[in-house]
Design an enzyme around this catalytic site. Structure first.
Site, PDB file in Angstrom:
ATOM      1  N   THR A  45      50.915  39.214  31.697  1.00 61.29           N
ATOM      2  CA  THR A  45      50.635  37.862  31.156  1.00 61.29           C
ATOM      3  C   THR A  45      49.981  36.941  32.188  1.00 61.29           C
ATOM      4  OG1 THR A  45      52.770  36.992  31.867  1.00 61.29           O
ATOM      5  CG2 THR A  45      52.697  38.060  29.693  1.00 61.29           C
TER       6      THR A  45
ATOM      7  N   ARG B 160      52.840  36.752  40.016  1.00 68.11           N
ATOM      8  CA  ARG B 160      52.342  36.685  38.640  1.00 68.11           C
ATOM      9  C   ARG B 160      52.767  37.934  37.878  1.00 68.11           C
ATOM     10  NH1 ARG B 160      46.091  35.597  38.126  1.00 68.11           N
ATOM     11  NH2 ARG B 160      46.014  37.651  39.071  1.00 68.11           N
TER      12      ARG B 160
HETATM   13  O1  LIG Z   1      41.617  37.192  42.103  1.00 68.58           O
HETATM   14  C1  LIG Z   1      42.818  36.883  42.344  1.00 68.58           C
HETATM   15  C2  LIG Z   1      43.585  36.109  41.481  1.00 68.58           C
HETATM   16  C3  LIG Z   1      44.873  35.782  41.787  1.00 68.58           C
HETATM   17  N1  LIG Z   1      45.458  36.210  42.957  1.00 68.58           N
HETATM   18  C4  LIG Z   1      46.881  35.899  43.248  1.00 68.58           C
HETATM   19  O2  LIG Z   1      47.434  35.182  42.171  1.00 68.58           O
HETATM   20  C5  LIG Z   1      47.759  33.838  42.517  1.00 68.58           C
HETATM   21  C6  LIG Z   1      46.940  32.832  41.796  1.00 68.58           C
HETATM   22  O3  LIG Z   1      46.794  33.154  40.449  1.00 68.58           O
HETATM   23  P1  LIG Z   1      46.901  32.072  39.302  1.00 68.58           P
HETATM   24  O4  LIG Z   1      46.360  32.807  38.096  1.00 68.58           O
HETATM   25  O5  LIG Z   1      46.036  30.919  39.706  1.00 68.58           O
HETATM   26  O6  LIG Z   1      48.324  31.706  39.119  1.00 68.58           O
HETATM   27  C7  LIG Z   1      47.502  33.686  43.989  1.00 68.58           C
HETATM   28  O7  LIG Z   1      48.734  33.239  44.553  1.00 68.58           O
HETATM   29  C8  LIG Z   1      47.125  35.059  44.482  1.00 68.58           C
HETATM   30  O8  LIG Z   1      48.240  35.582  45.162  1.00 68.58           O
HETATM   31  C9  LIG Z   1      44.712  36.970  43.834  1.00 68.58           C
HETATM   32  O9  LIG Z   1      45.189  37.360  44.918  1.00 68.58           O
HETATM   33  N2  LIG Z   1      43.402  37.294  43.510  1.00 68.58           N
HETATM   34  O1  LIG Z   2      50.452  39.027  46.072  1.00 69.12           O
HETATM   35  P1  LIG Z   2      51.433  37.881  46.006  1.00 69.12           P
HETATM   36  O2  LIG Z   2      52.770  38.266  46.502  1.00 69.12           O
HETATM   37  O3  LIG Z   2      50.875  36.674  46.669  1.00 69.12           O
HETATM   38  O4  LIG Z   2      51.673  37.522  44.474  1.00 69.12           O
HETATM   39  P2  LIG Z   2      50.704  37.497  43.226  1.00 69.12           P
HETATM   40  O5  LIG Z   2      49.475  38.284  43.528  1.00 69.12           O
HETATM   41  O6  LIG Z   2      51.496  38.081  42.096  1.00 69.12           O
HETATM   42  O7  LIG Z   2      50.375  36.062  43.000  1.00 69.12           O
END
Ligand SMILES: O=c1ccn([C@@H]2O[C@H](COP(=O)(O)O)[C@@H](O)[C@H]2O)c(=O)[nH]1
Ligand SMILES: O=P(O)(O)OP(=O)(O)O
Ligand SMILES: [Mg+2]
Length: 210
Positions: free
Chosen positions: A108, A104
């Site tokens: 954003t 991510r």
């Molecule tokens: O509290 C959190 C939130 C997100 N993550 C990481 O981000 C993605 C999921 O985020 P989306 O906003 O749903 O796309 C997930 O793959 C996690 O790696 C997190 O670790 N902790």
């Molecule tokens: O930590 P990851 O690599 O799973 O990616 P993200 O937290 O940006 O989703």
């Protein structure tokens, strides 16, 4: 939230408390994520179809059951989903494994795909997509979109996470109404893209990065 289920098994809930604790270190976090994933896989696979079979025992013929449905593919979303892979494979060792890499954007929170390697017959398989966290839903939606582009039908996909936010469940259900979504917990809300109370960044906690 009709296609969304929280897995309330006491062992899952107890172990989730362990990994939520900010003082849980990398080694224990990784071990307990693995244990929770095995339990989640057990609960989710409860719905796998069976067929009647006969088997010769040392004492006679037993009318028994065997798995009848599609073969399974597991798709962890890198990196954090990798922490769940071994636990799911423990229960479904013959599954093929595909990988989708997503990160991510730090400002954003929009997901970016950086890797995709899937079994060639992914469209014919029952697919378990695994990622510990469903936050805004962007990562999961982009992953399911990629699987659909490779021919998968969302009704054959189960999205299995550990902690979900209401915002992410809603977004994922809106994008893919036929998808089944499973979590160990539905938390309160998002703050700056992170689940509250959640457990922090699952990838960082699994691999000791920051
Ligand atoms: O509290 C959190 C939130 C997100 N993550 C990481 O981000 C993605 C999921 O985020 P989306 O906003 O749903 O796309 C997930 O793959 C996690 O790696 C997190 O670790 N902790
Ligand atoms: O930590 P990851 O690599 O799973 O990616 P993200 O937290 O940006 O989703
Ligand atoms: Mg991360």
């Amino acid at each position: 939230m009709s296609n969304f289920r929280v897995m309330n098994h006491p062992l899952i809930q107890h172990k989730l408390t362990i990994i939520r604790n900010k003082d849980c270190g990398t080694k224990e976090f990784r071990e307990v994520v693995n244990e929770i994933s095995r339990l989640l896989a057990f609960e989710v696979s409860h719905e796998m179809p069976l067929k009647n079979v006969q088997v010769k025992t040392p004492m006679g013929i037993a009318k028994s059951k065997a798995l009848a449905g599609k073969k399974v593919a597991i798709v962890p979303i890198l990196r954090a989903g990798l922490g769940m892979l071994d636990g799911v494979l423990d229960l479904i060792p013959a599954a093929k494994v595909g990988f989708i890499g997503m990160y991510r954007d730090e400002k954003t929170f929009k997901p970016h795909e950086y890797f995709c390697k899937l079994p060639s017959d992914i469209a014919d398989r029952q697919i378990f997509v695994i990622d510990p966290m469903l936050a805004t839903g962007g990562t999961a939606i982009m992953t399911i979109n990629a699987l659909v582009q490779h021919g998968a039908n969302p009704s054959n996909i189960k999205f299995v996470c550990i902690v979900a936010a209401p915002e992410g469940v809603k977004a994922l259900e809106n994008a893919h109404p036929k998808l089944n979504i499973y979590a160990a917990a539905l938390d309160d809300h998002l703050e700056n893209g992170y689940i509250v109370p959640g457990l922090g960044d699952a990838g960082d906690r699994l691999y000791g990065t920051k």
